[in-house]
Design a protein around this motif. Structure first.
Motif, PDB file in Angstrom:
ATOM      1  N   TYR A 231     -84.670   5.918 -25.730  1.00  0.00           N
ATOM      2  CA  TYR A 231     -83.508   6.096 -26.217  1.00  0.00           C
ATOM      3  C   TYR A 231     -83.321   6.335 -27.526  1.00  0.00           C
ATOM      4  CZ  TYR A 231     -78.241   5.728 -26.960  1.00  0.00           C
ATOM      5  OH  TYR A 231     -76.988   5.921 -27.147  1.00  0.00           O
ATOM      6  N   VAL A 232     -84.151   5.659 -28.557  1.00  0.00           N
ATOM      7  CA  VAL A 232     -84.038   5.994 -29.774  1.00  0.00           C
ATOM      8  C   VAL A 232     -84.666   7.538 -30.073  1.00  0.00           C
ATOM      9  CG1 VAL A 232     -85.054   5.475 -32.036  1.00  0.00           C
ATOM     10  CG2 VAL A 232     -84.500   3.620 -30.451  1.00  0.00           C
TER      11      VAL A 232
ATOM     12  N   ARG B  53     -78.999  14.329 -27.015  1.00  0.00           N
ATOM     13  CA  ARG B  53     -78.089  14.644 -26.014  1.00  0.00           C
ATOM     14  C   ARG B  53     -78.836  15.838 -25.280  1.00  0.00           C
ATOM     15  NH1 ARG B  53     -72.738  17.448 -27.030  1.00  0.00           N
ATOM     16  NH2 ARG B  53     -73.741  18.392 -28.715  1.00  0.00           N
TER      17      ARG B  53
ATOM     18  N   ASP C 104     -80.991  13.270 -21.608  1.00  0.00           N
ATOM     19  CA  ASP C 104     -80.938  11.864 -21.227  1.00  0.00           C
ATOM     20  C   ASP C 104     -81.428  11.633 -19.598  1.00  0.00           C
ATOM     21  OD1 ASP C 104     -79.695  10.568 -23.237  1.00  0.00           O
ATOM     22  OD2 ASP C 104     -77.981  11.311 -22.533  1.00  0.00           O
TER      23      ASP C 104
ATOM     24  N   TYR D  90     -82.354   1.445 -21.315  1.00  0.00           N
ATOM     25  CA  TYR D  90     -81.872   2.611 -21.615  1.00  0.00           C
ATOM     26  C   TYR D  90     -80.353   2.644 -21.234  1.00  0.00           C
ATOM     27  CZ  TYR D  90     -81.850   7.632 -22.425  1.00  0.00           C
ATOM     28  OH  TYR D  90     -81.926   8.921 -23.087  1.00  0.00           O
TER      29      TYR D  90
ATOM     30  N   LEU E 181     -78.237   0.661 -23.717  1.00  0.00           N
ATOM     31  CA  LEU E 181     -78.045   1.303 -24.909  1.00  0.00           C
ATOM     32  C   LEU E 181     -77.161   2.287 -24.608  1.00  0.00           C
ATOM     33  CD1 LEU E 181     -81.727   0.983 -26.332  1.00  0.00           C
ATOM     34  CD2 LEU E 181     -79.768  -0.276 -27.016  1.00  0.00           C
ATOM     35  N   GLU E 182     -76.981   3.191 -23.629  1.00  0.00           N
ATOM     36  CA  GLU E 182     -76.290   4.257 -23.708  1.00  0.00           C
ATOM     37  C   GLU E 182     -74.537   3.571 -23.589  1.00  0.00           C
ATOM     38  OE1 GLU E 182     -74.684   8.115 -23.368  1.00  0.00           O
ATOM     39  OE2 GLU E 182     -76.793   7.430 -23.953  1.00  0.00           O
TER      40      GLU E 182
ATOM     41  N   LEU F 194     -73.568   0.866 -24.599  1.00  0.00           N
ATOM     42  CA  LEU F 194     -73.125   0.511 -26.074  1.00  0.00           C
ATOM     43  C   LEU F 194     -72.991   1.190 -26.948  1.00  0.00           C
ATOM     44  CD1 LEU F 194     -75.459  -2.966 -26.155  1.00  0.00           C
ATOM     45  CD2 LEU F 194     -73.021  -2.866 -25.583  1.00  0.00           C
ATOM     46  N   PHE F 195     -73.990   2.330 -27.140  1.00  0.00           N
ATOM     47  CA  PHE F 195     -74.043   3.197 -28.251  1.00  0.00           C
ATOM     48  C   PHE F 195     -74.074   4.760 -27.812  1.00  0.00           C
ATOM     49  CE2 PHE F 195     -76.432  -0.345 -29.542  1.00  0.00           C
ATOM     50  CZ  PHE F 195     -75.787  -1.191 -30.255  1.00  0.00           C
ATOM     51  N   GLY F 196     -73.169   4.696 -26.805  1.00  0.00           N
ATOM     52  CA  GLY F 196     -73.110   6.224 -25.989  1.00  0.00           C
ATOM     53  C   GLY F 196     -73.219   7.460 -26.990  1.00  0.00           C
ATOM     54  N   ARG F 197     -74.031   8.365 -26.517  1.00  0.00           N
ATOM     55  CA  ARG F 197     -73.949   9.787 -27.496  1.00  0.00           C
ATOM     56  C   ARG F 197     -72.834  10.446 -27.169  1.00  0.00           C
ATOM     57  NH1 ARG F 197     -79.484   9.487 -25.687  1.00  0.00           N
ATOM     58  NH2 ARG F 197     -80.781   8.838 -27.216  1.00  0.00           N
TER      59      ARG F 197
END
Length: 200
Positions: A79-80, A84, A87, A153, A156-157, A159-162
């Protein structure tokens, strides 16, 4: 611009390969940390000295914990490192690579000391005690690595979605819109002027 399918495929393959390469080192670590299980030789066959003991369960549990930890680490790292539009390729990569890594970890760990164990069982006298090697009885734990990777993954997406596709993140009126496969920025003209800046 949409990324070419070939580049996404390459991202998937590279990600899967990198994750799969983690399998053998994980297998070595597993083999070194499993609890010792003692077998007794009976007519050339190794039998568990304590069938009711927790040793075999502990071996499976160690593998499960190792696979979960490795899977979470792979999911976070992917994820880090991702961006975009990559994914899907990354998720498929860590899933496929995690499955391969789990199998490689199991087989690698199982091979450590296997020849000596088989030799002792084949030539040992009846009643001789030998220490077993790492092996999985609950093969279902092999899915822990890929599942943990995808779950980490996805969390995290969540919580901190792009940014969503089509939103370039630019400030100002008229976010970029997808028109005919290309980006077209529709911006409002300044008051009293047309889009070329001439007086009306």
């Amino acid at each position: 611009m949409r990324r070419p399918a070939g580049r996404l495929f390459a991202t998937w393959i590279v990600t899967a390969a990198i994750v799969a390469l983690l399998g053998p080192p994980a297998g070595l670590l597993w083999a070194k940390t499993v609890p010792r299980v003692t077998y007794v030789i009976v007519q050339g066959e190794p039998l568990l000295a304590d069938p009711e003991g927790q040793g075999p369960i502990g071996i499976d549990a160690r593998f499960a914990l190792l696979a979960l930890a490795a899977g979470v680490a792979c999911g976070v790292a992917a994820y880090v490192a991702g961006r975009r539009f990559t994914d899907l390729a990354l998720v498929l990569g860590i899933a496929a690579g995690g499955a391969a890594a789990a199998v490689l970890a199991w087989r690698t760990g199982h091979l450590i000391g296997l020849d000596a164990f088989r030799d002792a069982a084949r030539h040992g006298r009846d009643g001789a005690a030998v220490t077993g090697v790492a092996d999985l009885r609950a093969k279902g734990v092999l899915v822990f690595w890929p599942l943990a990777s995808v779950a980490a993954y996805g969390l995290l997406e969540l919580l901190f979605g792009r940014l969503a596709p089509g939103d370039g993140g630019e400030a100002g009126a008229g976010e970029a819109d997808e028109v005919g496969g290309d980006e077209l920025d529709l911006q409002a003209a300044p008051s009293g002027r047309d889009v070329d800046g001439r007086e009306l």
